[in-house]
Design a protein around this motif. Structure first.
Motif, PDB file in Angstrom:
ATOM      1  N   ARG A  38       0.808  -1.221   0.000  1.00 29.63           N
ATOM      2  CA  ARG A  38       0.000   0.000   0.000  1.00 29.63           C
ATOM      3  C   ARG A  38       0.840   1.269   0.000  1.00 29.63           C
ATOM      4  O   ARG A  38       0.540   2.215  -0.734  1.00 29.63           O
ATOM      5  CB  ARG A  38      -0.966   0.015   1.180  1.00 29.63           C
ATOM      6  N   GLU A  39       1.867   1.326   0.828  1.00 30.89           N
ATOM      7  CA  GLU A  39       2.683   2.540   0.904  1.00 30.89           C
ATOM      8  C   GLU A  39       3.343   2.848  -0.445  1.00 30.89           C
ATOM      9  O   GLU A  39       3.355   3.995  -0.893  1.00 30.89           O
ATOM     10  CB  GLU A  39       3.738   2.412   2.002  1.00 30.89           C
ATOM     11  N   LYS A  40       3.868   1.828  -1.086  1.00 33.81           N
ATOM     12  CA  LYS A  40       4.515   2.002  -2.389  1.00 33.81           C
ATOM     13  C   LYS A  40       3.490   2.426  -3.443  1.00 33.81           C
ATOM     14  O   LYS A  40       3.742   3.329  -4.246  1.00 33.81           O
ATOM     15  CB  LYS A  40       5.183   0.691  -2.798  1.00 33.81           C
ATOM     16  N   ILE A  41       2.320   1.779  -3.434  1.00 35.38           N
ATOM     17  CA  ILE A  41       1.284   2.100  -4.417  1.00 35.38           C
ATOM     18  C   ILE A  41       0.741   3.503  -4.185  1.00 35.38           C
ATOM     19  O   ILE A  41       0.525   4.261  -5.142  1.00 35.38           O
ATOM     20  CB  ILE A  41       0.173   1.027  -4.409  1.00 35.38           C
ATOM     21  N   ILE A  42       0.564   3.892  -2.932  1.00 35.54           N
ATOM     22  CA  ILE A  42       0.094   5.250  -2.630  1.00 35.54           C
ATOM     23  C   ILE A  42       1.109   6.276  -3.127  1.00 35.54           C
ATOM     24  O   ILE A  42       0.743   7.306  -3.689  1.00 35.54           O
ATOM     25  CB  ILE A  42      -0.214   5.407  -1.123  1.00 35.54           C
ATOM     26  N   LYS A  43       2.405   6.004  -2.950  1.00 32.71           N
ATOM     27  CA  LYS A  43       3.432   6.924  -3.465  1.00 32.71           C
ATOM     28  C   LYS A  43       3.355   7.015  -4.989  1.00 32.71           C
ATOM     29  O   LYS A  43       3.397   8.116  -5.556  1.00 32.71           O
ATOM     30  CB  LYS A  43       4.826   6.479  -3.054  1.00 32.71           C
ATOM     31  N   LEU A  44       3.252   5.869  -5.651  1.00 29.96           N
ATOM     32  CA  LEU A  44       3.123   5.877  -7.113  1.00 29.96           C
ATOM     33  C   LEU A  44       1.904   6.695  -7.534  1.00 29.96           C
ATOM     34  O   LEU A  44       1.968   7.499  -8.479  1.00 29.96           O
ATOM     35  CB  LEU A  44       2.982   4.450  -7.651  1.00 29.96           C
ATOM     36  N   LEU A  45       0.800   6.485  -6.834  1.00 35.05           N
ATOM     37  CA  LEU A  45      -0.438   7.194  -7.179  1.00 35.05           C
ATOM     38  C   LEU A  45      -0.332   8.687  -6.895  1.00 35.05           C
ATOM     39  O   LEU A  45      -0.857   9.505  -7.656  1.00 35.05           O
ATOM     40  CB  LEU A  45      -1.631   6.580  -6.447  1.00 35.05           C
ATOM     41  N   ASN A  46       0.347   9.072  -5.817  1.00 34.58           N
ATOM     42  CA  ASN A  46       0.514  10.499  -5.544  1.00 34.58           C
ATOM     43  C   ASN A  46       1.390  11.168  -6.598  1.00 34.58           C
ATOM     44  O   ASN A  46       1.145  12.311  -6.981  1.00 34.58           O
ATOM     45  CB  ASN A  46       1.063  10.737  -4.134  1.00 34.58           C
ATOM     46  N   ASP A  47       2.386  10.451  -7.105  1.00 35.81           N
ATOM     47  CA  ASP A  47       3.188  10.990  -8.207  1.00 35.81           C
ATOM     48  C   ASP A  47       2.347  11.102  -9.481  1.00 35.81           C
ATOM     49  O   ASP A  47       2.457  12.079 -10.228  1.00 35.81           O
ATOM     50  CB  ASP A  47       4.421  10.131  -8.450  1.00 35.81           C
ATOM     51  N   ALA A  48       1.490  10.109  -9.724  1.00 37.82           N
ATOM     52  CA  ALA A  48       0.583  10.161 -10.876  1.00 37.82           C
ATOM     53  C   ALA A  48      -0.412  11.308 -10.704  1.00 37.82           C
ATOM     54  O   ALA A  48      -0.738  12.011 -11.672  1.00 37.82           O
ATOM     55  CB  ALA A  48      -0.157   8.835 -11.036  1.00 37.82           C
ATOM     56  N   LEU A  49      -0.877  11.527  -9.475  1.00 33.03           N
ATOM     57  CA  LEU A  49      -1.779  12.640  -9.199  1.00 33.03           C
ATOM     58  C   LEU A  49      -1.092  13.967  -9.530  1.00 33.03           C
ATOM     59  O   LEU A  49      -1.682  14.829 -10.197  1.00 33.03           O
ATOM     60  CB  LEU A  49      -2.217  12.606  -7.724  1.00 33.03           C
ATOM     61  N   ALA A  50       0.143  14.121  -9.105  1.00 30.96           N
ATOM     62  CA  ALA A  50       0.889  15.345  -9.412  1.00 30.96           C
ATOM     63  C   ALA A  50       1.025  15.523 -10.921  1.00 30.96           C
ATOM     64  O   ALA A  50       0.861  16.632 -11.451  1.00 30.96           O
ATOM     65  CB  ALA A  50       2.267  15.296  -8.752  1.00 30.96           C
ATOM     66  N   THR A  51       1.309  14.432 -11.616  1.00 29.30           N
ATOM     67  CA  THR A  51       1.452  14.482 -13.070  1.00 29.30           C
ATOM     68  C   THR A  51       0.159  14.946 -13.722  1.00 29.30           C
ATOM     69  O   THR A  51       0.162  15.820 -14.597  1.00 29.30           O
ATOM     70  CB  THR A  51       1.875  13.096 -13.615  1.00 29.30           C
ATOM     71  N   GLU A  52      -0.949  14.376 -13.302  1.00 30.83           N
ATOM     72  CA  GLU A  52      -2.245  14.751 -13.882  1.00 30.83           C
ATOM     73  C   GLU A  52      -2.569  16.214 -13.601  1.00 30.83           C
ATOM     74  O   GLU A  52      -3.069  16.924 -14.481  1.00 30.83           O
ATOM     75  CB  GLU A  52      -3.359  13.839 -13.354  1.00 30.83           C
ATOM     76  N   GLU A 140       4.153   6.055 -20.714  1.00 36.54           N
ATOM     77  CA  GLU A 140       5.241   5.194 -20.240  1.00 36.54           C
ATOM     78  C   GLU A 140       5.240   5.082 -18.711  1.00 36.54           C
ATOM     79  O   GLU A 140       5.492   4.006 -18.163  1.00 36.54           O
ATOM     80  CB  GLU A 140       6.593   5.693 -20.745  1.00 36.54           C
ATOM     81  N   SER A 141       4.937   6.169 -18.026  1.00 39.39           N
ATOM     82  CA  SER A 141       4.865   6.126 -16.557  1.00 39.39           C
ATOM     83  C   SER A 141       3.776   5.163 -16.107  1.00 39.39           C
ATOM     84  O   SER A 141       3.998   4.344 -15.200  1.00 39.39           O
ATOM     85  CB  SER A 141       4.589   7.521 -15.995  1.00 39.39           C
ATOM     86  N   TYR A 142       2.596   5.246 -16.727  1.00 37.02           N
ATOM     87  CA  TYR A 142       1.507   4.330 -16.364  1.00 37.02           C
ATOM     88  C   TYR A 142       1.866   2.889 -16.709  1.00 37.02           C
ATOM     89  O   TYR A 142       1.581   1.981 -15.930  1.00 37.02           O
ATOM     90  CB  TYR A 142       0.191   4.740 -17.036  1.00 37.02           C
ATOM     91  N   ARG A 143       2.522   2.686 -17.845  1.00 40.70           N
ATOM     92  CA  ARG A 143       2.918   1.325 -18.214  1.00 40.70           C
ATOM     93  C   ARG A 143       3.839   0.735 -17.145  1.00 40.70           C
ATOM     94  O   ARG A 143       3.664  -0.397 -16.715  1.00 40.70           O
ATOM     95  CB  ARG A 143       3.613   1.322 -19.579  1.00 40.70           C
ATOM     96  N   GLN A 144       4.786   1.535 -16.692  1.00 39.93           N
ATOM     97  CA  GLN A 144       5.704   1.050 -15.667  1.00 39.93           C
ATOM     98  C   GLN A 144       5.005   0.833 -14.324  1.00 39.93           C
ATOM     99  O   GLN A 144       5.292  -0.138 -13.620  1.00 39.93           O
ATOM    100  CB  GLN A 144       6.901   1.999 -15.523  1.00 39.93           C
ATOM    101  N   MET A 145       4.089   1.721 -13.959  1.00 44.01           N
ATOM    102  CA  MET A 145       3.335   1.535 -12.705  1.00 44.01           C
ATOM    103  C   MET A 145       2.515   0.250 -12.751  1.00 44.01           C
ATOM    104  O   MET A 145       2.463  -0.492 -11.763  1.00 44.01           O
ATOM    105  CB  MET A 145       2.414   2.736 -12.447  1.00 44.01           C
TER     106      MET A 145
END
Length: 180
Positions: A38-52, A140-145
């Motif tokens: 969860r912690e790793k996924i939340i970090k990935l999602l927060n970075d994706a949120l910033a990107t969006e 590419e970021s989403y593909r890697q996530m």
């Protein structure tokens, strides 16, 4: 009939599921069978949120600063993409909360956490090119996530696949506009 039902449910321990659900009410949508980090996924999602969010701001700026009658169709495309990027941000923030995390909307760190860059060009071709580059980065970021998450969190994975598909459409739209 009850024996047949027992055979059907033989592989699913309904009592254990019910008990875990009662004992872990504070976990919200995260069930005892959740396998993701969860912690790793939340970090990935927060970075994706910033990107969006950076993408929303870039598209909005381009929408408001693109000039000329010949660019009305391009402006409309920028506005549509800004709205869709906002929808992505909302979905991501909602998923972060479902995972018992906190969506990070801190404006001081958005551009640092964003995979895509902000752009303040005034030339329409440069705007389109910047948006195409940003869409390619997002894809590419989403593909890697998606690869990182794998099968550990099917809900997040599916959401990212759906968002990535829209980003691919955006890249195609920008590529078409650049060709015109």
């Amino acid at each position: 009939m009850s024996q047949q039902s027992a055979v059907v449910y033989d592989e699913i321990d309904v009592q254990a599921i019910r008990e875990a659900a009662r004992q872990q009410v504070s976990e919200g949508a995260v069930s005892s069978g959740y396998q993701g980090d969860r912690e790793k996924i939340i970090k990935l999602l927060n970075d994706a949120l910033a990107t969006e969010l950076v993408c929303v701001m870039r598209y909005k700026r381009h929408y408001f600063t693109a000039t000329g009658l010949a660019n009305d169709a391009v402006k409309a495309e920028f506005l549509e993409h800004a709205q869709q990027e906002q929808e992505h941000a909302d979905r991501i923030a909602e998923r972060i909360v479902q995972l018992n995390g906190q969506p990070d909307f801190n404006p001081d760190t958005l551009s640092v956490r964003s995979h895509a860059e902000y752009d303040d060009n005034l030339d329409i071709k440069a705007m389109i090119r910047a948006n195409l580059i940003a869409e390619r980065i997002a894809i590419e970021s989403y593909r890697q996530m998606i690869a990182i998450i794998g099968d550990t969190d099917p809900t997040t994975r599916q959401m990212l696949i759906e968002i990535m598909a829209v980003e691919e459409e955006h890249a195609d739209d920008m590529s078409d506009l650049l060709s015109d």
